[in-house]
Motif scaffolding. Structure first.
Motif, PDB file in Angstrom:
ATOM      1  N   ARG A 124       0.863  -1.187   0.000  1.00 18.69           N
ATOM      2  CA  ARG A 124       0.000   0.000   0.000  1.00 18.69           C
ATOM      3  C   ARG A 124       0.888   1.222   0.000  1.00 18.69           C
ATOM      4  NH1 ARG A 124      -2.812   3.875   2.735  1.00 18.69           N
ATOM      5  NH2 ARG A 124      -1.652   3.598   4.671  1.00 18.69           N
ATOM      6  N   ASP A 128      -2.061   6.709  -0.467  1.00 14.66           N
ATOM      7  CA  ASP A 128      -3.278   6.143  -1.040  1.00 14.66           C
ATOM      8  C   ASP A 128      -4.327   5.906   0.046  1.00 14.66           C
ATOM      9  OD1 ASP A 128      -2.467   6.163  -3.632  1.00 14.66           O
ATOM     10  OD2 ASP A 128      -1.963   4.035  -3.750  1.00 14.66           O
ATOM     11  N   VAL A 132      -6.905   0.883  -0.909  1.00 14.47           N
ATOM     12  CA  VAL A 132      -6.284   0.784  -2.228  1.00 14.47           C
ATOM     13  C   VAL A 132      -4.881   0.195  -2.093  1.00 14.47           C
ATOM     14  CG1 VAL A 132      -5.418   2.070  -4.225  1.00 14.47           C
ATOM     15  CG2 VAL A 132      -7.651   2.640  -3.231  1.00 14.47           C
ATOM     16  N   TYR A 134      -1.497  -2.122  -4.336  1.00 10.80           N
ATOM     17  CA  TYR A 134      -0.907  -2.667  -5.558  1.00 10.80           C
ATOM     18  C   TYR A 134      -0.518  -4.114  -5.279  1.00 10.80           C
ATOM     19  CZ  TYR A 134      -0.612   1.909  -7.798  1.00 10.80           C
ATOM     20  OH  TYR A 134      -0.917   3.129  -8.379  1.00 10.80           O
ATOM     21  N   THR A 135      -0.781  -4.958  -6.249  1.00 13.09           N
ATOM     22  CA  THR A 135      -0.391  -6.355  -6.155  1.00 13.09           C
ATOM     23  C   THR A 135       0.172  -6.769  -7.513  1.00 13.09           C
ATOM     24  OG1 THR A 135      -1.161  -8.590  -5.589  1.00 13.09           O
ATOM     25  CG2 THR A 135      -2.709  -7.156  -6.752  1.00 13.09           C
ATOM     26  N   TYR A 163      -1.238  -4.959 -10.600  1.00  7.32           N
ATOM     27  CA  TYR A 163      -2.626  -4.514 -10.502  1.00  7.32           C
ATOM     28  C   TYR A 163      -2.740  -3.439  -9.422  1.00  7.32           C
ATOM     29  CZ  TYR A 163      -4.065  -8.891 -12.891  1.00  7.32           C
ATOM     30  OH  TYR A 163      -4.231  -9.925 -13.767  1.00  7.32           O
ATOM     31  N   LYS A 164      -3.493  -2.428  -9.714  1.00  7.10           N
ATOM     32  CA  LYS A 164      -3.932  -1.489  -8.682  1.00  7.10           C
ATOM     33  C   LYS A 164      -5.357  -1.885  -8.353  1.00  7.10           C
ATOM     34  CE  LYS A 164      -4.495   3.451  -7.614  1.00  7.10           C
ATOM     35  NZ  LYS A 164      -4.400   4.846  -8.139  1.00  7.10           N
ATOM     36  N   LYS A 166      -8.842  -2.021  -5.454  1.00  6.74           N
ATOM     37  CA  LYS A 166      -9.580  -1.443  -4.327  1.00  6.74           C
ATOM     38  C   LYS A 166     -10.363  -2.570  -3.678  1.00  6.74           C
ATOM     39  CE  LYS A 166     -12.937   2.129  -3.040  1.00  6.74           C
ATOM     40  NZ  LYS A 166     -13.770   3.265  -3.514  1.00  6.74           N
ATOM     41  N   GLU A 176      -6.614  -0.661 -12.161  1.00  8.88           N
ATOM     42  CA  GLU A 176      -5.648  -0.500 -13.259  1.00  8.88           C
ATOM     43  C   GLU A 176      -4.848  -1.790 -13.409  1.00  8.88           C
ATOM     44  OE1 GLU A 176      -2.053   2.602 -14.638  1.00  8.88           O
ATOM     45  OE2 GLU A 176      -2.953   2.733 -12.633  1.00  8.88           O
ATOM     46  N   THR A 177      -4.612  -2.198 -14.642  1.00 10.02           N
ATOM     47  CA  THR A 177      -3.738  -3.330 -14.942  1.00 10.02           C
ATOM     48  C   THR A 177      -2.502  -2.802 -15.654  1.00 10.02           C
ATOM     49  OG1 THR A 177      -5.620  -4.837 -15.150  1.00 10.02           O
ATOM     50  CG2 THR A 177      -3.538  -5.545 -16.126  1.00 10.02           C
ATOM     51  N   TYR A 232       7.458  -0.553  -2.689  1.00  6.69           N
ATOM     52  CA  TYR A 232       7.420   0.794  -3.276  1.00  6.69           C
ATOM     53  C   TYR A 232       8.519   1.646  -2.665  1.00  6.69           C
ATOM     54  CZ  TYR A 232       5.876   5.571  -4.263  1.00  6.69           C
ATOM     55  OH  TYR A 232       5.823   6.871  -4.654  1.00  6.69           O
ATOM     56  N   ARG A 254       6.293   3.318 -12.619  1.00 10.22           N
ATOM     57  CA  ARG A 254       4.885   3.126 -12.286  1.00 10.22           C
ATOM     58  C   ARG A 254       4.082   2.607 -13.483  1.00 10.22           C
ATOM     59  NH1 ARG A 254       3.211   6.310  -7.691  1.00 10.22           N
ATOM     60  NH2 ARG A 254       1.052   5.916  -8.287  1.00 10.22           N
TER      61      ARG A 254
END
Length: 501
Positions: A124, A128, A132, A134-135, A163-164, A166, A176-177, A232, A254
């Motif tokens: 995370r 954010d 939310v 990212y994976t 992937y982003k 939620k 997002e992909t 990150y 990113r």
């Protein structure tokens, strides 16, 4: 039934120090002295709140006093119990709870009834929203065909991706992909585009790739990645990913553009000869090239200030050989200075002793993910290979490296690190990473084998995701791939009482 046991060890592992009859002082003195005592199992019933209680070990009588398993009493009190082998100590903490569960209800189909999935890491970003994350997906759907367990890739066009997501209201939404790609002007040898694949890198060092039928060999991809972890870096707004193949650490923008791949010393020439297009930096210790196949870098984390990166090997290295690695409990956590991008530390992480559990092999006790809580302080996911009611090790540990011995570049009197037992480490003055149990997730009804991604949401909440292996469930007797459409991808939110940091 009578058993003769070393009292000190038996009390530490199984019993409460509070006797339910007379003579508790005698039992405590005997434990301190290590004198062998006769323990007689009893058939006493245990009741609480008007209901019978099942104990993990039966009560016993020693010197006229009855002892009850500490784990049973702790769970009745809403506590989780931890036996710290290195410190020879027992800790009781408030039992965590599952605050929420979110399902990925509408993953896209990839072909042949296989749907997206395979979440293998989680992070995370600081600014954010709390829901939310990212994976990332690993190398894509894959299986083992036939008696020779040939490695198949039923969706050979799969591109490793971020992937982003939620997670709210019980559902996982993909915001997002982000497919991974080489920089502009570079062409992947397998895909013929800037996109990379999830195929193995080189012949002789990786598994041989086959198509989904297990009958046709596929080409290798020297830029292919088997992604397992994500972190990150706030200092330059990039992601760092861990890869099992070489193993390697990959820095990406990113937008998924690969900036560099950091590999073990001595691994560069073979990749270059095979046509790799990624920028390669062979700066990691050469020993990491001795990873057991499919057991390379698994977890990656960055300290909150962005100064250091930490990477964990999934299993002990095949050092000096695979037999030694599969029997070892000594895993490595590597530390890199992100300014110089050079290793500055390496620490021993002692995995749980498989002999203390049922139907658990030492080679299957692994690290699956890391998350940075502070400089040299990590959240670590350690797990076994079992699922559901058979799972015994699905644990989150707070791991402190501040007092651990830096073993980077060290030799141990002619023995490799992986060949040393915890007792031998102690004899040599090597202090491993300090472990403190945060959450025993197996006790919370976690249904999956693979607890693969962890990310603190705040000081008292942790998000975890599973890798559902894209629903691939091996091959049937007819030689056709089996897909389990019910295999879920889920994100759990676990709440703990004691702050993580």
């Amino acid at each position: 039934m009578k058993k003769r046991l070393k009292q000190a060890k038996w009390l530490a592992l199984a019993l409460t120090a509070v006797a339910l009859g007379s003579g508790s002082a005698t039992a405590t003195a005997a434990a301190a002295g290590g004198e062998a005592k006769e323990a007689t199992e009893t058939s006493f019933g245990l009741w609480a709140g008007g209901k019978p209680v099942s104990a993990d070990k039966p009560p016993v009588v020693i010197d006229g006093s009855t002892y009850v398993p500490l784990r049973t009493l702790a769970e009745l009190l809403g506590k989780q119990v931890e036996w710290n082998e290195w410190e020879q100590a027992i800790r009781l903490k408030a039992k965590p709870t599952v605050e929420a569960t979110h399902d990925w209800n509408d993953p896209k189909e990839l072909g042949g009834g296989i749907r997206e999935g395979g979440f293998s890491g989680l992070v995370r970003l600081p600014n954010d929203p709390a829901d939310v994350f990212y994976t990332l997906a690993d190398r894509g759907p894959n299986g083992e065909y036939g008696k020779d367990k040939l490695r198949t890739f039923p969706v050979e066009s799969f591109v490793p991706r971020l992937y982003k997501i939620k997670a709210s209201g019980g559902s996982i939404e993909v915001l997002e992909t982000i497919p991974l790609k080489l920089p502009a002007g570079k062409t992947d040898r397998f895909t013929g585009t800037t996109a990379i694949s999830g195929l193995p890198n080189t012949e002789g060092t990786d598994e041989v790739p086959y198509d989904g039928t297990g009958t046709k060999k596929l080409a290798y991809d020297p830029d292919g990645l088997d992604l397992e972890g994500i972190a990150y870096s706030p200092s330059d707004d990039t992601f760092w990913l861990s890869d099992e193949y070489r193993p390697s650490l990959i820095q990406v923008k990113r937008d998924g553009t690969i900036l560099g791949r950091y590999i073990p010393q001595g691994a560069k020439d073979a990749l270059v000869a095979a046509g790799a297009q990624s920028e390669l930096y062979d700066v990691l210790p050469a020993a990491y090239a001795k990873r057991i196949p499919n057991r390379g870098f698994e977890g990656v984390a960055i300290s909150p200030d962005g100064a250091y990166l930490y990477a964990s090997i999934q299993s002990p290295l095949a050092n000096p050989d695979k037999k030694t690695g599969e029997a070892s409990r000594s895993l490595r956590i590597l530390k890199l200075d992100l300014k110089t991008k050079q290793p500055v530390g390496e620490y021993v992480y002692i995995a749980e002793d498989a002999s203390m559990f049922e139907n658990v092999k030492q080679k299957d006790v692994v690290i699956s993910d890391l998350s940075g809580l502070g400089t040299d302080v990590l959240l670590v996911d350690e797990r076994d290979k079992n699922a559901g009611s058979e799972a015994q090790i699905k644990r989150l540990y707070r791991v402190d490296l501040t007092k651990a011995t830096n073993v980077l570049g060290q030799l141990f009197g002619g023995k490799e690190l992986e060949a040393l037992t915890p007792a031998e480490l102690r004899e040599r003055g090597v202090v491993p990473a300090a472990k403190e149990l945060v959450a025993d997730v197996a006790k919370l009804g976690y249904p999956h084998e693979k607890l693969e991604g962890i990310a603190p949401i705040d000081r008292n909440r942790i998000a975890i995701v599973n890798d559902n292996d894209f629903g691939v469930d091996g091959y049937g007797d007819d030689g056709k791939l089996k897909v389990n459409a019910a295999a879920k991808t889920q994100l759990f939110v676990v709440k703990v009482e004691e702050p993580l940091y």
